[in-house]
Design an enzyme around this catalytic site. Sequence first.
Site, short mmCIF file in Angstrom:
data_model
loop_
_atom_site.label_atom_id
_atom_site.label_comp_id
_atom_site.label_asym_id
_atom_site.label_seq_id
_atom_site.Cartn_x
_atom_site.Cartn_y
_atom_site.Cartn_z
N PHE A 285 0.76 -1.17 -0.12
CA PHE A 285 -0.26 -0.01 0.06
C PHE A 285 0.98 1.20 0.16
O PHE A 285 1.84 1.50 0.88
CB PHE A 285 -0.82 0.11 1.31
CG PHE A 285 -1.84 1.23 1.44
CD1 PHE A 285 -2.12 1.97 0.34
CD2 PHE A 285 -2.52 1.52 2.65
CE1 PHE A 285 -3.07 3.06 0.44
CE2 PHE A 285 -3.10 2.48 2.95
CZ PHE A 285 -3.43 3.22 1.67
N CYS A 286 0.69 2.10 -0.97
CA CYS A 286 1.40 3.64 -1.06
C CYS A 286 2.99 3.25 -1.07
O CYS A 286 3.57 2.45 -1.90
CB CYS A 286 1.12 4.29 -0.03
SG CYS A 286 1.61 6.05 -0.07
N VAL A 287 3.71 3.59 -0.24
CA VAL A 287 4.91 3.48 -0.04
C VAL A 287 5.53 2.22 0.10
O VAL A 287 6.58 1.62 -0.46
CB VAL A 287 5.94 4.43 1.01
CG1 VAL A 287 7.29 4.04 1.01
CG2 VAL A 287 5.55 5.88 0.73
#
Length: 556
Positions: A285-287
Site C-alpha cells: 500500500f502506497c510507499v
Amino acid sequence: MQEWMKNAGAGVQNPFAPDSSILASLKEYGAEIDPAVLTRLQSEYFIELGNLWKDFIAAKLPQFDDRRFSSSNWHEQTNHAYNVAIYLLNARFLSLLAESVQAPEKKKQKIRFAVQQMVDAMSPANFLATNPEAQAKLIETKGESLMSGIALMLEDLQKGRISLTDESAFEVGKNVATTEGSVVFENRLFQLIQYKPLTKTVHQRPLLMMPPCINKFYILDLQPENSLVRYAVEQGHTVFLVSWANPDQSMSDITWDDYIEQGAIKAIEVAQEISKQDKLNVFGFCVGGTIVSTALAVLADRGNHPASSLTLLTTLLDFSNTGVLDVFVDELQVSMREQTLGHGGLMPGRDLASTFSSLRPNDLVWNYVQSNYLKGQKPPAFDLLYWNSDSTNLPGPMFCWYLRNTYLENSLKIPGKLTVAGNKVDLSKIDAPVFIYGSKEDHIVPWQAAFASMSLLNPKKKTRNSFVLGASGHIAGVINPASKNKRNYWINDQSAVDAQSWLDAATECPGSWWPQWATFLKENAGKMVKAPAKLGAVGYSELESAPGRYVKVRAD
C-alpha cells in the site's frame, strides 16, 4: 464598500492594486505575465468589482456557492456577504494571474500552489473578526467559546500540531488495530504480525501485507467493520503484516537498502518459513508497494520469485506524475535534505504530516482552526483522523535516497539503472499476476500514475495485470468496506495504451472494490487446507499479542 474596494476587504489583496504585493512577488520570483493578458484580466476584474458595487448600492445581496460559507450567517448579513464576495472575487483573479504566468511548468506549479495556500489562509472564515458564525457562538455562550478555543489552541501549541479528533477516545490495540493475532518475528526495522484465522479452512498460500513506513499500519485495521486486514482473514487467508518501527535516533543511519533487505525481503522469508510455502500473495500500500516491488525485483535478480501474486494499492513505481507533491521536490530541496540528513538523522513525522496537510489545507487545517479555536468546539472522535495524527519518523539516509531516486530522478522504472541491496532493479522481471488499484480523487498518487505500473509489470504479459479504479481519495477510496456498499468503482478487462483510454471504455460498478480484489486473491492463493491451530512455527514463537509494541511508539 469603498474601503473593501481599496483593500480587498477580507484579507486577500486586490491583485491589481497599485501597491499589490502579489504582482511584486511574482516579479521577484522571476515570473512574467504577458502585458496584454494582464490588461485583459485587470479590465475583467474591475468590471466585476463594479457590478458588486452596483449591487451594494441597490441593497442586493451577492450570491455565492462555497461550502466554507454555507451558513445563513454569511448570506443574510450585508457586511459578511460582501466580505465573502470580495474575497472570492480576489481569490479567483489571483488564481487566473497564477495560471497566466509565463514560466516552465514546474515553476508555474509552485506559483499556483503558493498562491492557493495564501488564498486559503486568508479566507474570512479563518478570523474571529470576519467570521459571523464564530461571533454568534461567542455571544450565545457569553464568551465561553472564546475561552474554550484559547484553551484548545494552547493544548495544540504544546503538541505542535492541530488536533483533528478527540485523541483521548482511541487507544491502539483497544479500539483500533484490534484484529486478533500475534507478533511472530521482530528485528529493529519491523515486527511481523500473524493474524488468527477466522475460518476452519484457509488458502494454502498466505497473504503478506506491506503497509507504508511513512504511516502506522492500522489504517488497514481501524475498526472491525472497516478493517481490510480482518476482511482478508474472513476470506480464508492466513495474513502476515509488517508493522514498521517508528525510528528514533538509534535508527538514524538506516538506508533504503536496509528497508529492502532487512525489511521487505526478511518479512517474505519469515512468512515463507512459517507457512512452509514457497509462494505468497504479496500486498503493498502506497510507499509499502514501492518497497515490496523493489524487494521482489531484487529477489528476481537473484533468481528468486516468491510472489504468487502482487497487489499494489495507490502505489507509485513510475514517478513521472506525482501530483501536488511535485512542488516539494527539486534539486535544491533534495540537495538540502541530503546535506542535513543524508549521512544520518531523522526526518520528523511532524514535518511529514504538515506537508501532507498542506495539500488539503481547507480540510485538514483551516476547518479545525475555525471549529476548534474560533468556536471552541472540541473535535469529535474519528478513527481515521486519529490515525492521520499518529505520525512516524523516517531515517534520513533512507528518506534522501527515496526522494532523489524516485521523486526527483524517476530511476526506479528504468531497468537496471538502480542497484539496491547489491542487485540490479528491473521491475519487469517480477513474475506474478498483478492487481493494481488507484483512487480517482487521489492527490498523493494520481490514479493515472498508479495505472502507469501496468506497463512496467509483466510488460510482455499484459493480460496478467488487473486495474481497478475506486472513487474518492488516497485513504477513503482504499478503506471502503464491502459490508457498507458505498461509493463505486470502475473495471475494464481490456488492455489500454493509456489511463484515459482505459477509463473511457471502463464499466462503472456500485459499491466497494474489495470483492474484486478478493476474487483475484482467491485465484492465486492455492487450495484450501485446515487452518493452523497455533500461530508461528518452530523458531518463531508468539512474542506478544497483536498489534505489538512498535505501532504504539509515537513520534511526538
